[in-house]
Scaffold this motif. Structure first.
Motif, PDB file in Angstrom:
ATOM      1  N   LYS A  60       0.830  -1.206   0.000  1.00 44.03           N
ATOM      2  CA  LYS A  60       0.000   0.000   0.000  1.00 44.03           C
ATOM      3  C   LYS A  60       0.865   1.258   0.000  1.00 44.03           C
ATOM      4  CE  LYS A  60      -4.060   2.216   1.796  1.00 44.03           C
ATOM      5  NZ  LYS A  60      -5.314   2.092   2.555  1.00 44.03           N
ATOM      6  N   CYS A  61       1.971   1.234   0.741  1.00 46.74           N
ATOM      7  CA  CYS A  61       2.880   2.371   0.702  1.00 46.74           C
ATOM      8  C   CYS A  61       3.355   2.619  -0.729  1.00 46.74           C
ATOM      9  CB  CYS A  61       4.087   2.120   1.613  1.00 46.74           C
ATOM     10  SG  CYS A  61       3.738   2.277   3.379  1.00 46.74           S
ATOM     11  N   GLU A  62       3.671   1.541  -1.425  1.00 44.11           N
ATOM     12  CA  GLU A  62       4.170   1.685  -2.787  1.00 44.11           C
ATOM     13  C   GLU A  62       3.069   2.104  -3.756  1.00 44.11           C
ATOM     14  OE1 GLU A  62       6.850  -0.775  -6.076  1.00 44.11           O
ATOM     15  OE2 GLU A  62       6.448  -1.642  -4.101  1.00 44.11           O
ATOM     16  N   SER A  63       1.861   1.587  -3.568  1.00 41.57           N
ATOM     17  CA  SER A  63       0.795   1.834  -4.546  1.00 41.57           C
ATOM     18  C   SER A  63       0.080   3.167  -4.341  1.00 41.57           C
ATOM     19  CB  SER A  63      -0.235   0.702  -4.501  1.00 41.57           C
ATOM     20  OG  SER A  63      -0.909   0.658  -3.251  1.00 41.57           O
ATOM     21  N   THR A  64       0.081   3.700  -3.103  1.00 29.86           N
ATOM     22  CA  THR A  64      -0.638   4.958  -2.858  1.00 29.86           C
ATOM     23  C   THR A  64       0.262   6.116  -2.454  1.00 29.86           C
ATOM     24  OG1 THR A  64      -1.078   4.605  -0.491  1.00 29.86           O
ATOM     25  CG2 THR A  64      -2.624   3.615  -2.056  1.00 29.86           C
ATOM     26  N   GLY A  65       1.509   5.825  -2.094  1.00 32.89           N
ATOM     27  CA  GLY A  65       2.376   6.903  -1.637  1.00 32.89           C
ATOM     28  C   GLY A  65       1.954   7.430  -0.279  1.00 32.89           C
ATOM     29  N   LEU A  66       2.406   8.632   0.046  1.00 32.33           N
ATOM     30  CA  LEU A  66       2.142   9.238   1.352  1.00 32.33           C
ATOM     31  C   LEU A  66       1.843  10.724   1.187  1.00 32.33           C
ATOM     32  CD1 LEU A  66       5.158   7.629   3.272  1.00 32.33           C
ATOM     33  CD2 LEU A  66       2.744   7.035   3.624  1.00 32.33           C
ATOM     34  N   ARG A  67       1.141  11.268   2.168  1.00 31.61           N
ATOM     35  CA  ARG A  67       0.951  12.712   2.291  1.00 31.61           C
ATOM     36  C   ARG A  67       1.393  13.126   3.691  1.00 31.61           C
ATOM     37  NH1 ARG A  67      -2.564  14.762  -1.804  1.00 31.61           N
ATOM     38  NH2 ARG A  67      -3.775  13.111  -2.823  1.00 31.61           N
ATOM     39  N   TYR A  68       2.061  14.271   3.790  1.00 32.14           N
ATOM     40  CA  TYR A  68       2.580  14.756   5.068  1.00 32.14           C
ATOM     41  C   TYR A  68       1.944  16.101   5.405  1.00 32.14           C
ATOM     42  CZ  TYR A  68       6.376  11.535   3.741  1.00 32.14           C
ATOM     43  OH  TYR A  68       7.123  10.445   3.326  1.00 32.14           O
ATOM     44  N   THR A  69       1.652  16.294   6.685  1.00 30.57           N
ATOM     45  CA  THR A  69       1.100  17.557   7.154  1.00 30.57           C
ATOM     46  C   THR A  69       1.949  18.077   8.303  1.00 30.57           C
ATOM     47  OG1 THR A  69      -1.166  16.944   6.548  1.00 30.57           O
ATOM     48  CG2 THR A  69      -0.907  18.694   8.185  1.00 30.57           C
ATOM     49  N   ASN A  70       2.335  19.336   8.228  1.00 37.57           N
ATOM     50  CA  ASN A  70       3.006  19.937   9.381  1.00 37.57           C
ATOM     51  C   ASN A  70       2.600  21.395   9.530  1.00 37.57           C
ATOM     52  OD1 ASN A  70       4.889  20.813   7.169  1.00 37.57           O
ATOM     53  ND2 ASN A  70       5.998  21.665   8.892  1.00 37.57           N
ATOM     54  N   VAL A  71       2.725  21.887  10.751  1.00 40.71           N
ATOM     55  CA  VAL A  71       2.389  23.269  11.073  1.00 40.71           C
ATOM     56  C   VAL A  71       3.682  24.038  11.276  1.00 40.71           C
ATOM     57  CG1 VAL A  71       1.214  24.814  12.669  1.00 40.71           C
ATOM     58  CG2 VAL A  71       0.207  22.586  12.125  1.00 40.71           C
ATOM     59  N   MET A  72       3.864  25.078  10.476  1.00 41.45           N
ATOM     60  CA  MET A  72       5.069  25.906  10.534  1.00 41.45           C
ATOM     61  C   MET A  72       4.778  27.185  11.308  1.00 41.45           C
ATOM     62  SD  MET A  72       6.325  25.512   6.569  1.00 41.45           S
ATOM     63  CE  MET A  72       4.681  25.328   5.838  1.00 41.45           C
ATOM     64  N   PRO A  73       5.683  27.591  12.203  1.00 42.55           N
ATOM     65  CA  PRO A  73       5.481  28.840  12.938  1.00 42.55           C
ATOM     66  C   PRO A  73       5.782  30.051  12.067  1.00 42.55           C
ATOM     67  CG  PRO A  73       7.605  27.905  13.503  1.00 42.55           C
ATOM     68  CD  PRO A  73       6.930  26.912  12.585  1.00 42.55           C
ATOM     69  N   GLY A  74       5.408  31.225  12.589  1.00 48.05           N
ATOM     70  CA  GLY A  74       5.687  32.460  11.863  1.00 48.05           C
ATOM     71  C   GLY A  74       7.128  32.896  11.979  1.00 48.05           C
ATOM     72  N   ILE A  75       7.811  32.482  13.069  1.00 46.63           N
ATOM     73  CA  ILE A  75       9.233  32.764  13.245  1.00 46.63           C
ATOM     74  C   ILE A  75       9.930  31.466  13.641  1.00 46.63           C
ATOM     75  CG2 ILE A  75       8.919  35.189  13.875  1.00 46.63           C
ATOM     76  CD1 ILE A  75       9.224  34.411  16.797  1.00 46.63           C
ATOM     77  N   ASP A  76      11.219  31.342  13.344  1.00 48.34           N
ATOM     78  CA  ASP A  76      11.959  30.125  13.653  1.00 48.34           C
ATOM     79  C   ASP A  76      11.858  29.776  15.132  1.00 48.34           C
ATOM     80  OD1 ASP A  76      12.773  29.825  11.050  1.00 48.34           O
ATOM     81  OD2 ASP A  76      14.811  30.544  11.369  1.00 48.34           O
ATOM     82  N   ASP A  77      11.653  28.503  15.402  1.00 49.70           N
ATOM     83  CA  ASP A  77      11.574  27.981  16.759  1.00 49.70           C
ATOM     84  C   ASP A  77      12.652  26.916  16.933  1.00 49.70           C
ATOM     85  OD1 ASP A  77      10.972  26.927  19.216  1.00 49.70           O
ATOM     86  OD2 ASP A  77       9.001  26.137  18.662  1.00 49.70           O
ATOM     87  N   ALA A  78      13.813  27.309  17.464  1.00 48.11           N
ATOM     88  CA  ALA A  78      14.944  26.394  17.603  1.00 48.11           C
ATOM     89  C   ALA A  78      14.715  25.355  18.689  1.00 48.11           C
ATOM     90  CB  ALA A  78      16.220  27.178  17.899  1.00 48.11           C
ATOM     91  N   ARG A  79      13.631  25.463  19.466  1.00 47.85           N
ATOM     92  CA  ARG A  79      13.336  24.446  20.493  1.00 47.85           C
ATOM     93  C   ARG A  79      12.821  23.160  19.868  1.00 47.85           C
ATOM     94  NH1 ARG A  79       8.822  27.418  23.646  1.00 47.85           N
ATOM     95  NH2 ARG A  79       8.288  27.819  21.444  1.00 47.85           N
ATOM     96  N   SER A  80      12.412  23.224  18.616  1.00 48.24           N
ATOM     97  CA  SER A  80      11.813  22.071  17.943  1.00 48.24           C
ATOM     98  C   SER A  80      12.699  21.591  16.808  1.00 48.24           C
ATOM     99  CB  SER A  80      10.435  22.454  17.383  1.00 48.24           C
ATOM    100  OG  SER A  80       9.948  21.465  16.502  1.00 48.24           O
ATOM    101  N   GLY A  81      12.712  20.260  16.589  1.00 43.76           N
ATOM    102  CA  GLY A  81      13.441  19.706  15.465  1.00 43.76           C
ATOM    103  C   GLY A  81      12.810  20.029  14.135  1.00 43.76           C
ATOM    104  N   MET A  82      11.598  20.599  14.152  1.00 36.72           N
ATOM    105  CA  MET A  82      10.905  20.977  12.917  1.00 36.72           C
ATOM    106  C   MET A  82      10.316  22.380  13.075  1.00 36.72           C
ATOM    107  SD  MET A  82       7.711  18.361  13.321  1.00 36.72           S
ATOM    108  CE  MET A  82       6.900  19.108  11.919  1.00 36.72           C
TER     109      MET A  82
END
Length: 337
Positions: free
Chosen positions: A167-189
């Motif tokens: 299923k991973c191969e046949s449908t792929g993946l979608r990713y969702t993330n929330v980005m802050p308005g200013i850099d947040d070095a406390r988080s790995g993302m």
């Protein structure tokens, strides 16, 4: 490949024997045996062989070479004559600080944050073919960079969880993330949407997301929730050789901060949820197959990003591991293939 005087293939703690190859393939050099100019000259002459070895083995490790400074690492990168993929042009989630036009900090996340296995930028339409890592300062303890051969992981995953792998191969993946308005070095993302998208205004952000095929939603506190288009989860790197090229493990296990919930971070390309038991099999396989590179100052690791995943262990003390990206590639999900 003509050998360099004083250099030899070496064994390294934790090195794995994966049948037809060592992982990583390691080179060491006697102290004072060569100069930086000799090393970079050999690197330039051996460029094609080195890149082929990186793809064959997944990663190359260099220890004991005359590269005590960031500028020396930069000279090694330039000797490989690879197209630079600047951090500013990437869609990476991580906050990073440039040291040279080609070299930046690997991740500014706090030392207690574990960064899970991933292929660099596989969760975006743009990704680097190669990653180069360099240790400027080794940590007091911990802080290894684990590496995992993704082709071997996928073969084992397909054996143990065939329906999930298919299923991973046949449908792929979608990713969702929330980005802050200013850099947040406390988080790995914690990279801001301004920096991630290379824009100043919300209108420019919306235009850039439209170009990339993302859907999006503006949230409170100037945050931006973005969902990728359908992206591949499996890559065929050569006929019959497939790798688990994605950020499934990292997104499912590690995309967690005050803005992001891992349970909302990733779905199959058709929108259905992932099988949590199968995901944990992938997580466990990655750990079983992992080689942990225990950094020493001056170490260089060259990674074929389409073959090997990487991660980061928590650490104590000061750790300065730097990175460089090269050869930007694009990928998109092919519903037919």
């Amino acid at each position: 490949m003509t050998p360099l005087q004083g250099m030899r293939r070496a064994s390294i703690d934790g090195q794995r024997n994966e049948g037809d190859s060592l992982f990583p393939l390691a080179f060491s050099c006697d102290q004072g045996a060569v100069t930086l100019d000799q090393f970079t000259g050999w690197t330039s002459e051996s460029r094609d062989d080195l890149l082929a070895l990186a793809s064959q083995h997944g990663a190359l490790a260099f220890r004991g070479f005359p590269t005590p400074t960031v500028d020396d690492f930069d000279a090694f990168i330039q000797a490989l004559n690879l197209e630079n993929f600047p951090y500013a042009k990437s869609l990476s989630n991580a906050v990073r600080i440039n040291r040279t036009p080609r070299v930046f900090s690997a991740n500014e996340a706090p030392p207690e944050v574990k960064i899970f296995f991933h292929h660099e930028m596989a969760q975006t339409p743009l990704y680097p073919k190669y990653i180069l890592f360099y240790c400027e300062i080794a940590p007091e303890s911990g802080g290894a960079t684990p590496l995992c051969r993704s082709d071997i992981l996928y073969a084992k995953l397909a054996e143990q969880c065939p329906e999930f792998a298919a299923k991973c191969e046949s449908t792929g993946l979608r990713y969702t993330n929330v980005m802050p308005g200013i850099d947040d070095a406390r988080s790995g993302m914690g990279r801001s949407w301004h920096s991630t998208l290379g824009v100043e205004t919300k209108a420019e952000a919306e235009a850039r997301l439209g170009e990339l095929g993302y859907s999006f939603q503006w949230l409170a506190d100037d945050c931006l929730k973005a969902t990728t288009p359908q992206l591949p989860a499996v890559m065929e790197t050569s006929p019959g050789k497939k790798t688990f090229f994605n950020q499934l493990i990292a997104a499912y296990c590690g995309w967690k901060d005050e803005r992001n919930d891992p349970s909302d971070a990733i779905r199959h390309g058709d929108g259905t949820k992932l099988d949590p038991e199968a995901v944990m099999v992938a997580v466990q396989l990655a750990e079983q197959l992992a080689y942990d590179h225990q950094w020493q100052a001056g170490d260089i690791v060259l990674l074929d990003n389409t073959v090997a995943m990487h991660a980061r262990r928590p650490f104590t003390g000061t750790r300065k591991v730097l990175a460089s990206l090269a050869e930007m590639r694009t990928h998109a999900f092919d519903a037919v293939g």
